[in-house]
Design a protein around this motif. Sequence first.
Motif: not given
Length: 291
Positions: A9-17, A41-45, A78-80, A232-234
């Motif tokens: 199970i993967i918790a997709e944090i994405g940019c929800n921080h 899981k996060f996101q990088k752009r 929103l970018e780290f 799932r997004h979280y």
Amino acid sequence: MDTYKKPYIIAEIGCNHKGDIEIAKELIKVAKIFCNVNAVKFQKRNNKELLTEEQYNQPHPNPSNSYGKTYGAHREFLEFDLEQHKTLKAYCEDINITYSTSVWDLTSAKEIASLNPEFIKIPSACNNNAAMLEWLCENYDGEIHISTGMTTKKEIEGIVQSFKKYNKNKDLVLYNCTSGYPVPFEDVCLLDINLLLDKYKNEVKHIGFSGHHLGISVDVAAYTLGANIIERHYTIDRTWKGTDHAASLEPMGLRKLSRDLNAVHKALSYKSKDILPIEEIQRNKLKNQKG
């Protein structure tokens, strides 16, 4: 041997921080100690690489969700940066949960690959970026997870064939996915999992499911169909400003999803004998009654 692989199970944090590393750490900690998931899981752009100058400088299409005056400023807020991702990966390792990130462009792929995470995710929007996929196949040793939203069956076949060319298909995970936020149930199209399994289960490492729907029942069905990796997004609060929060699970929802998937994994078996030991007592008590 188990017919069903253990759910992952993967918790997709994405940019929800919301661009706040302390909120990101809170999301990681809650995912680990309360939600009992396997990975975050996060996101990088690289937004200048990803967006045209016009796209970068235009207003956000939904201003109420924007964190900046332009779409580019919103995305940058929103970018780290890579050092922050390094900090988040170290934090994940400290509390024993797997760190990963979705990469949206070649520069981001190279940056995240330098951290050597267990897996890197390619979102549906970028699975046609041949240069990025080829670079990862040649230079990154971990698993590559790819969502197939907005993607034709011919395009999926092309992705698998390109991975086979690099002898990387056994590190490939394909996700059934419908791209929408949130997705109505009639558009989830769970039975496409069967199509992916029929065609690719012997060619790729796993088949997964990335859901943007409401509730958690669909994910259990996806697992039962054979998608052992569930993403799932979280978020901490679904009412927060941003596009993804409304299609995300809050901590209690994610905890229940983890509970239910693991319960179903235990239940998906055949009887080892006609009358199980737990039934013997009931059989002796109930089956031989006079009546």
